[in-house]
Design a protein around this motif. Structure first.
Motif, mmCIF file in Angstrom:
data_model
loop_
_atom_site.group_PDB
_atom_site.id
_atom_site.type_symbol
_atom_site.label_atom_id
_atom_site.label_comp_id
_atom_site.label_asym_id
_atom_site.label_seq_id
_atom_site.Cartn_x
_atom_site.Cartn_y
_atom_site.Cartn_z
ATOM 1 N N TRP A 25 0.915 -1.333 0.786
ATOM 2 C CA TRP A 25 1.369 -0.442 -0.285
ATOM 3 C C TRP A 25 2.683 0.190 0.155
ATOM 4 O O TRP A 25 2.742 0.855 1.191
ATOM 5 C CB TRP A 25 0.306 0.611 -0.512
ATOM 6 C CG TRP A 25 0.523 1.578 -1.649
ATOM 7 C CD1 TRP A 25 1.338 1.428 -2.729
ATOM 8 C CD2 TRP A 25 -0.143 2.830 -1.813
ATOM 9 N NE1 TRP A 25 1.237 2.510 -3.565
ATOM 10 C CE2 TRP A 25 0.336 3.381 -3.020
ATOM 11 C CE3 TRP A 25 -1.078 3.535 -1.062
ATOM 12 C CZ2 TRP A 25 -0.115 4.629 -3.492
ATOM 13 C CZ3 TRP A 25 -1.521 4.758 -1.523
ATOM 14 C CH2 TRP A 25 -1.043 5.295 -2.726
ATOM 15 N N ILE B 33 1.954 -2.245 -4.717
ATOM 16 C CA ILE B 33 1.182 -2.946 -3.700
ATOM 17 C C ILE B 33 1.599 -4.412 -3.684
ATOM 18 O O ILE B 33 1.808 -5.026 -4.734
ATOM 19 C CB ILE B 33 -0.330 -2.799 -3.972
ATOM 20 C CG1 ILE B 33 -0.739 -1.332 -3.765
ATOM 21 C CG2 ILE B 33 -1.159 -3.707 -3.069
ATOM 22 C CD1 ILE B 33 -2.193 -1.042 -4.069
ATOM 23 N N GLY C 58 -0.011 1.515 -7.605
ATOM 24 C CA GLY C 58 -0.083 0.081 -7.359
ATOM 25 C C GLY C 58 -1.500 -0.388 -7.617
ATOM 26 O O GLY C 58 -2.462 0.345 -7.351
ATOM 27 N N ASN D 94 -4.497 -2.836 -6.699
ATOM 28 C CA ASN D 94 -4.916 -3.632 -5.552
ATOM 29 C C ASN D 94 -5.879 -4.734 -5.989
ATOM 30 O O ASN D 94 -6.988 -4.457 -6.453
ATOM 31 C CB ASN D 94 -5.590 -2.742 -4.503
ATOM 32 C CG ASN D 94 -5.746 -3.438 -3.167
ATOM 33 O OD1 ASN D 94 -5.741 -4.665 -3.083
ATOM 34 N ND2 ASN D 94 -5.880 -2.666 -2.107
#
Length: 287
Positions: A129, A122, A70, A72
């Motif tokens: 997450w 995320i 993911g 961020n």
């Protein structure tokens, strides 16, 4: 009145104010993305840039094997789980290198189960997450500004079979999953699942991510690259439009996707402030 030196300083401030930005992803310009998203392939994992036209570009080769990626928006790093699920890798999207290895600490959900994690993303706000193991999503706090950063928050059970990857829609905030020949929607608040539509083909879609407009990009483990239009939002939920094949990559058993989050544009405040009539102005020219 303004002195000439004061005027020059003021104009210099104006010229500077519009040219400063912060880009997290290497040379990525503020407010833009170099790619539609990222793929992690093979073992050890190689990070690829996935362009909107289906072109794949190698960014960098890691010496680690990871999954459940993911991106961020709060710190600009790609988060990924180690192959054994006992460590978190923070990856530099500009180089593909593992910038930091950290652990998930016990939190409100207890202790994070140690298991292989293959699916993850995320949330659009960069704070949570979602990674999947034991038929449930394990939720981890990834807000660097929170005192609960990198703690295990909770488990969320969701009745979705054959999950190969997940992706948060950037507009409606729901999780979307291409599973076989179907697309389903999952509410990250309660795990409720609803159908969205059908794909023209069935695949093992190991890499999935959205671009900022709401297009869902897919990478099949057999190498297919496709794009599903979910840009139209009605009643607060994204609707499935056209689905097209856009390319062919190499087949891979380890395949995961993550979105490219645009780097933020940061414009500093103008350092010049008009003089307070009640405070002596140091720039003023004596009469």
């Amino acid at each position: 009145m303004f002195s000439s030196s004061r005027t020059i300083a003021f104009l210099a401030c104006l010229a500077t104010a519009g040219s400063v930005g912060v880009a997290y992803a290497g040379e990525q310009a503020p407010g833009t993305c170099a790619y539609a998203g990222y793929l992690g392939h093979n073992s050890p994992t190689k990070l690829l840039g996935y362009a909107a036209d289906g072109t794949l570009t190698t960014i960098g080769q890691s010496d680690k094997t990871y999954n459940a990626m993911g991106h961020n928006r709060l710190d600009g790093k790609i988060y990924a789980m180690s192959s054994t699920g006992d460590a978190v890798y923070k990856i530099d999207p500009a180089t593909g290198a593992v910038a930091e290895t950290v652990k998930v600490k016990p939190g409100a959900g207890g202790t994070l189960p140690v298991a292989p994690y293959y699916q993850g993303d995320i949330s659009p706000d960069g704070k949570h997450w979602y990674v999947r193991a034991y038929n449930a999503f394990q939720v981890i706090n990834v807000d660097p500004g929170s005192p609960e950063y990198l703690t295990y928050e909770k488990a969320l059970t969701a009745p979705v079979p054959d999950i190969y990857d997940i992706s948060f829609h950037p507009v409606d905030g729901k999780i979307y999953i291409a599973s076989g020949s179907k697309v389903v929607r999952l509410d990250p608040a309660n795990g409720a699942v609803s159908p969205v539509g059908n794909l023209p083909w069935s695949g093992t879609w190991g890499g999935q991510f959205f671009d900022p407009a709401g297009n869902l990009y897919l990478s099949g483990n057999a190498g297919w690259l496709a794009k599903a239009d979910l840009t139209r939002v009605e009643g607060g939920l994204a609707q499935l439009g056209a689905v097209v094949k856009i390319g062919q990559g190499a087949a891979t058993a380890n395949n995961d996707g993550a979105p490219c989050i645009p780097a933020p544009v940061v414009v500093p405040p103008n350092p010049y402030q008009p003089p307070n009539p009640y405070v002596p102005d140091p720039y003023a020219t004596p009469n």
